[in-house]
Design an enzyme around this catalytic site. Structure first.
Site, PDB file in Angstrom:
ATOM      1  N   HIS A 183      -5.464  -3.478   5.610  1.00 12.90           N
ATOM      2  CA  HIS A 183      -5.050  -3.810   4.234  1.00 12.90           C
ATOM      3  C   HIS A 183      -6.211  -4.398   3.444  1.00 12.90           C
ATOM      4  O   HIS A 183      -6.194  -5.564   3.063  1.00 12.90           O
ATOM      5  CB  HIS A 183      -3.854  -4.779   4.262  1.00 12.90           C
ATOM      6  CG  HIS A 183      -3.475  -5.260   2.895  1.00 12.90           C
ATOM      7  ND1 HIS A 183      -2.917  -4.426   1.944  1.00 12.90           N
ATOM      8  CD2 HIS A 183      -3.620  -6.465   2.290  1.00 12.90           C
ATOM      9  CE1 HIS A 183      -2.730  -5.107   0.832  1.00 12.90           C
ATOM     10  NE2 HIS A 183      -3.152  -6.347   1.016  1.00 12.90           N
TER      11      HIS A 183
ATOM     12  N   ASP B 288       0.843  -1.203   0.000  1.00  9.06           N
ATOM     13  CA  ASP B 288       0.000   0.000   0.000  1.00  9.06           C
ATOM     14  C   ASP B 288       0.880   1.255   0.000  1.00  9.06           C
ATOM     15  O   ASP B 288       0.575   2.244  -0.665  1.00  9.06           O
ATOM     16  CB  ASP B 288      -0.939  -0.008   1.217  1.00  9.06           C
ATOM     17  CG  ASP B 288      -1.799  -1.261   1.244  1.00  9.06           C
ATOM     18  OD1 ASP B 288      -2.287  -1.661   0.171  1.00  9.06           O
ATOM     19  OD2 ASP B 288      -1.955  -1.862   2.324  1.00  9.06           O
TER      20      ASP B 288
END
Ligand SMILES: NC(=O)c1ccc[n+]([C@@H]2O[C@H](COP(=O)([O-])OP(=O)(O)OC[C@H]3O[C@@H](n4cnc5c(N)ncnc54)[C@H](O)[C@@H]3O)[C@@H](O)[C@H]2O)c1
Length: 340
Positions: free
Chosen positions: A202, A175
């Site tokens: 996530h 990310d």
């Protein structure tokens, strides 16, 4: 400088570099799921890492070939393949870092949570083996849904009496990698200079990039640009899943991200100061028991879980919006670990 002095200075330098290399601690890294889409390029990157002395490649199938192939690369890490549960003990024993990309990836139309039914069981079994054979290793969890698989591993370790919250990490580095890339492109700044913290979890809206803290700062981006960058970071995985059209999810960028995070863990273990990466860990930063934020890494794993810093109004709203989903993913993991 006289030639003789020059010669002894060179000898000293050579001795120093030699002794600093040999003085480096021996480090064993195990990859569980090493023959998979992520596992193979991750194994390659870890074979290239000079901090690794032993590389253990475990999977339920395919590792003899991967290990034979990788072991021909002329770097110091000694690579060995292990296949099937009866070789798991040997694969894990003595590991300093265990990286877990084992399990099924998404297909188009699936969320990370859709993987729960298969991956939860795989993670539970692997965590049980880690508790038994290398309870002191730092565990880097890649298998999705990370928001639930990390709490599953924590419960397994608690039951085994080996849980140390400093040693369990959900890998959210991809990310961060995406946020950096997308920000650099939009703000037109050199990508290698960019830093962007990504917090929360996530999956989808639980991924919260903090572009208000991005460096180098820019005022070239409008609120609409920030909203679009945030959405693209949250949907980055789906972008890849759709482009691969049924052939899996991010593997190459994930292997890169996994290698960056494992390298940070190794540096922390070796006492390198000021190693900070975002990771999904046990946390008191919010009321949620697990949360991703910047983490300082040290000789025992997590040295300090850093706070969120100042948030923009848009980020404050994002933070409130993600808590419900993240909370239920954590609870789902805990429930699974205790009921199965
Ligand atoms: N954290 C992240 O940012 C991120 C990003 C992308 C993918 N992922 C996740 O990583 C996981 C792996 O993805 P992939 O693309 O490499 O999948 P893949 O199917 O290509 O590889 C998975 C590997 O795991 C192995 N495996 C299955 N059960 C196992 C077990 N019990 N023990 C050891 N190995 C086992 C399989 O044999 C296979 O080689 C998926 O859960 C995916 O969702 C996470």
């Amino acid at each position: 400088m006289k030639p003789s002095m020059m010669r002894s200075a060179c000898q000293l330098l050579r001795r120093r570099s030699y002794s600093s290399t040999s003085g480096q601690p021996e480090r064993k890294v195990a990859i569980l799921g090493a023959a998979g889409g992520i596992g193979q390029p991750l194994a390659l990157l870890m074979k290239l890492n000079p901090l690794v002395s032993s590389l253990s490649l475990y999977d339920i199938a395919g590792t003899p070939g991967v290990a034979a192939d990788i072991s021909h690369i002329n770097t110091p890490a000694l690579a060995k393949g292990f296949m099937g549960e009866d070789q798991l003990k040997e694969a894990l024993e003595g590991s300093d870092v265990v990286i877990i990309p084992a399990g099924v990836p998404r297909k188009p139309g699936m969320t990370r949570d859709d993987l729960f039914n298969i991956n939860a069981g795989i993670v539970k079994n692997l965590a049980t083996a880690i508790a038994k054979y290398c309870p002191n290793a730092l565990v880097n969890m890649i298998s999705n849904p990370v928001n639930s698989t990390v709490p599953i591993a924590a419960e397994v370790f608690k039951k085994a009496g080996t849980y140390d919250e400093k040693r369990l990490f959900g890998v959210t580095t991809l990310d961060v990698v995406r946020a950096k890339t997308f920000y650099a492109g939009k703000a037109n700044v050199p990508v290698t200079d960019v830093n962007v913290p990504v917090v929360g979890g996530h999956a989808g809206i639980t991924i919260l990039p903090l572009f208000s803290q991005a460096t180098p700062a820019t005022n070239a981006l409008s609120h609409e640009d920030i909203k679009a960058l945030t959405k693209r970071t949250q949907d980055g995985g789906t972008e890849v899943v759709e482009a691969k059209a049924g052939k899996g999810s991010a593997t190459l960028s994930m292997a890169y991200a996994g290698a960056v995070f494992a390298d940070a863990c190794l540096k922390g273990l070796n006492g390198v100061p000021d190693i900070v990466e975002c990771s999904y860990v046990q946390s008191t930063v919010t009321e949620l028991p697990f949360f991703a934020s910047k983490v300082k890494l040290g000789k025992n794993g997590v040295e300090e879980v850093l706070g969120l810093g100042e948030l923009s109004d848009f980020e404050k709203e994002g933070l409130e919006n993600l808590k419900g989903e993240l909370k239920s993913s954590i609870e789902k993991g805990i429930k699974f670990a205790n009921e199965n």
